[in-house]
Scaffold this motif. Structure first.
Motif, PDB file in Angstrom:
ATOM      1  N   ASP A 230       0.819  -1.213   0.000  1.00 30.47           N
ATOM      2  CA  ASP A 230       0.000   0.000   0.000  1.00 30.47           C
ATOM      3  C   ASP A 230       0.855   1.267   0.000  1.00 30.47           C
ATOM      4  O   ASP A 230       0.503   2.259  -0.631  1.00 30.47           O
ATOM      5  CB  ASP A 230      -0.920   0.037   1.225  1.00 30.47           C
ATOM      6  N   VAL A 231       1.966   1.221   0.755  1.00 36.24           N
ATOM      7  CA  VAL A 231       2.797   2.414   0.936  1.00 36.24           C
ATOM      8  C   VAL A 231       4.264   2.034   0.864  1.00 36.24           C
ATOM      9  O   VAL A 231       4.676   1.028   1.437  1.00 36.24           O
ATOM     10  CB  VAL A 231       2.524   3.071   2.314  1.00 36.24           C
ATOM     11  N   VAL A 232       5.050   2.858   0.174  1.00 40.64           N
ATOM     12  CA  VAL A 232       6.504   2.764   0.212  1.00 40.64           C
ATOM     13  C   VAL A 232       7.004   4.067   0.807  1.00 40.64           C
ATOM     14  O   VAL A 232       6.615   5.154   0.363  1.00 40.64           O
ATOM     15  CB  VAL A 232       7.117   2.533  -1.186  1.00 40.64           C
ATOM     16  N   LEU A 233       7.847   3.957   1.828  1.00 36.16           N
ATOM     17  CA  LEU A 233       8.425   5.118   2.497  1.00 36.16           C
ATOM     18  C   LEU A 233       9.907   5.179   2.137  1.00 36.16           C
ATOM     19  O   LEU A 233      10.682   4.310   2.538  1.00 36.16           O
ATOM     20  CB  LEU A 233       8.248   4.996   4.014  1.00 36.16           C
ATOM     21  N   ASN A 234      10.291   6.185   1.369  1.00 41.45           N
ATOM     22  CA  ASN A 234      11.688   6.350   0.977  1.00 41.45           C
ATOM     23  C   ASN A 234      12.359   7.351   1.916  1.00 41.45           C
ATOM     24  O   ASN A 234      11.972   8.509   1.978  1.00 41.45           O
ATOM     25  CB  ASN A 234      11.805   6.850  -0.462  1.00 41.45           C
ATOM     26  N   LEU A 235      13.390   6.880   2.627  1.00 41.90           N
ATOM     27  CA  LEU A 235      14.109   7.720   3.583  1.00 41.90           C
ATOM     28  C   LEU A 235      15.516   8.077   3.123  1.00 41.90           C
ATOM     29  O   LEU A 235      16.207   8.834   3.800  1.00 41.90           O
ATOM     30  CB  LEU A 235      14.197   6.992   4.939  1.00 41.90           C
TER      31      LEU A 235
ATOM     32  N   GLY B  38      -2.215   3.227  -4.146  1.00 44.01           N
ATOM     33  CA  GLY B  38      -1.278   3.366  -3.035  1.00 44.01           C
ATOM     34  C   GLY B  38      -0.503   4.674  -3.073  1.00 44.01           C
ATOM     35  O   GLY B  38      -0.795   5.579  -3.858  1.00 44.01           O
ATOM     36  N   VAL B  39       0.513   4.749  -2.207  1.00 47.50           N
ATOM     37  CA  VAL B  39       1.248   6.006  -2.020  1.00 47.50           C
ATOM     38  C   VAL B  39       2.748   5.742  -1.918  1.00 47.50           C
ATOM     39  O   VAL B  39       3.177   4.795  -1.267  1.00 47.50           O
ATOM     40  CB  VAL B  39       0.784   6.710  -0.721  1.00 47.50           C
ATOM     41  N   LEU B  40       3.522   6.630  -2.560  1.00 44.00           N
ATOM     42  CA  LEU B  40       4.971   6.677  -2.387  1.00 44.00           C
ATOM     43  C   LEU B  40       5.270   7.942  -1.587  1.00 44.00           C
ATOM     44  O   LEU B  40       4.974   9.052  -2.035  1.00 44.00           O
ATOM     45  CB  LEU B  40       5.691   6.735  -3.737  1.00 44.00           C
ATOM     46  N   VAL B  41       5.833   7.777  -0.384  1.00 46.65           N
ATOM     47  CA  VAL B  41       6.185   8.909   0.471  1.00 46.65           C
ATOM     48  C   VAL B  41       7.690   9.092   0.392  1.00 46.65           C
ATOM     49  O   VAL B  41       8.449   8.174   0.687  1.00 46.65           O
ATOM     50  CB  VAL B  41       5.750   8.674   1.937  1.00 46.65           C
ATOM     51  N   ASN B  42       8.116  10.291  -0.005  1.00 45.88           N
ATOM     52  CA  ASN B  42       9.529  10.594  -0.161  1.00 45.88           C
ATOM     53  C   ASN B  42       9.929  11.661   0.859  1.00 45.88           C
ATOM     54  O   ASN B  42       9.302  12.704   0.951  1.00 45.88           O
ATOM     55  CB  ASN B  42       9.792  11.103  -1.582  1.00 45.88           C
ATOM     56  N   THR B  43      11.000  11.386   1.621  1.00 52.94           N
ATOM     57  CA  THR B  43      11.452  12.342   2.639  1.00 52.94           C
ATOM     58  C   THR B  43      12.738  13.056   2.250  1.00 52.94           C
ATOM     59  O   THR B  43      13.299  13.776   3.060  1.00 52.94           O
ATOM     60  CB  THR B  43      11.678  11.627   3.986  1.00 52.94           C
TER      61      THR B  43
ATOM     62  N   ARG C 140      -2.211   4.367 -12.684  1.00 52.43           N
ATOM     63  CA  ARG C 140      -2.511   3.374 -11.639  1.00 52.43           C
ATOM     64  C   ARG C 140      -2.997   4.042 -10.346  1.00 52.43           C
ATOM     65  O   ARG C 140      -3.183   3.392  -9.341  1.00 52.43           O
ATOM     66  CB  ARG C 140      -1.268   2.529 -11.360  1.00 52.43           C
ATOM     67  N   ASP C 141      -3.178   5.362 -10.364  1.00 52.68           N
ATOM     68  CA  ASP C 141      -3.642   6.121  -9.199  1.00 52.68           C
ATOM     69  C   ASP C 141      -2.700   5.945  -7.998  1.00 52.68           C
ATOM     70  O   ASP C 141      -3.134   5.789  -6.866  1.00 52.68           O
ATOM     71  CB  ASP C 141      -5.075   5.736  -8.827  1.00 52.68           C
TER      72      ASP C 141
ATOM     73  N   LEU D 247      10.391   2.585  -7.564  1.00 57.12           N
ATOM     74  CA  LEU D 247       9.622   2.181  -6.381  1.00 57.12           C
ATOM     75  C   LEU D 247       8.121   2.169  -6.661  1.00 57.12           C
ATOM     76  O   LEU D 247       7.371   1.450  -6.006  1.00 57.12           O
ATOM     77  CB  LEU D 247       9.929   3.114  -5.199  1.00 57.12           C
ATOM     78  N   LEU D 248       7.685   2.955  -7.629  1.00 60.31           N
ATOM     79  CA  LEU D 248       6.258   2.981  -7.969  1.00 60.31           C
ATOM     80  C   LEU D 248       5.742   1.596  -8.340  1.00 60.31           C
ATOM     81  O   LEU D 248       4.593   1.258  -8.059  1.00 60.31           O
ATOM     82  CB  LEU D 248       6.002   3.957  -9.123  1.00 60.31           C
ATOM     83  N   GLY D 249       6.592   0.784  -8.962  1.00 58.97           N
ATOM     84  CA  GLY D 249       6.190  -0.556  -9.376  1.00 58.97           C
ATOM     85  C   GLY D 249       5.935  -1.510  -8.223  1.00 58.97           C
ATOM     86  O   GLY D 249       5.333  -2.567  -8.417  1.00 58.97           O
ATOM     87  N   LEU D 250       6.354  -1.144  -7.018  1.00 58.80           N
ATOM     88  CA  LEU D 250       6.127  -1.983  -5.836  1.00 58.80           C
ATOM     89  C   LEU D 250       4.780  -1.717  -5.174  1.00 58.80           C
ATOM     90  O   LEU D 250       4.370  -2.441  -4.277  1.00 58.80           O
ATOM     91  CB  LEU D 250       7.229  -1.730  -4.798  1.00 58.80           C
ATOM     92  N   ILE D 251       4.104  -0.662  -5.623  1.00 57.67           N
ATOM     93  CA  ILE D 251       2.901  -0.169  -4.937  1.00 57.67           C
ATOM     94  C   ILE D 251       1.652  -0.575  -5.708  1.00 57.67           C
ATOM     95  O   ILE D 251       1.587  -0.452  -6.932  1.00 57.67           O
ATOM     96  CB  ILE D 251       2.985   1.364  -4.802  1.00 57.67           C
TER      97      ILE D 251
END
Length: 111
Positions: free
Chosen positions: A6-11, A30-35, A47-48, A22-26
């Motif tokens: 559902d979510v990938v958190l990139n730190l 879902g959501v890709l959160v980038n910090t 793919r929303d 990383l989008l392909g893992l979601i």
């Protein structure tokens, strides 16, 4: 093949192509959160999958409270490594290579 999440958190600071991959893992929706501050989180509109950039603003009062908790032994921070500021480029290279130790890395002003 692994199931989508559902979510990938990139730190970590990564190359733009790595962040986009990383989008392909979601899963769709879902959501890709980038910090990281050097590039915005990509999106996949077909793919929303939303890309969200999350940045932290330091708060002196909150930081003082955290120091008090550490001083009282109520908050423990595992410091794995201390690195002088002059070695910051090498630290970033280690992070990009996935070679950081478990725990926190503290960057100090000098040797």
């Amino acid at each position: 093949m692994s199931r989508p999440v559902d979510v990938v958190l990139n730190l970590a600071p990564v190359e733009p192509e790595q962040l986009a991959a990383l989008l392909g893992l979601i899963r769709p929706g879902g959501v890709l959160v980038n910090t990281t501050v050097w590039m915005p989180a990509p999106t996949d509109e077909e793919r929303d999958v939303r890309g969200i950039d999350l940045f932290v603003h330091s708060d002196a009062e909150q930081l003082s409270h955290l120091v008090e908790l550490v001083d009282r032994g109520e908050l423990r921070v595992e410091v794995a490594r201390r690195v002088p500021l002059a070695e910051l480029p090498a630290l970033h290279a280690d992070a990009a290579a996935g070679a950081l130790p478990s725990g926190k890395v503290v960057v100090t002003p000098g040797d």
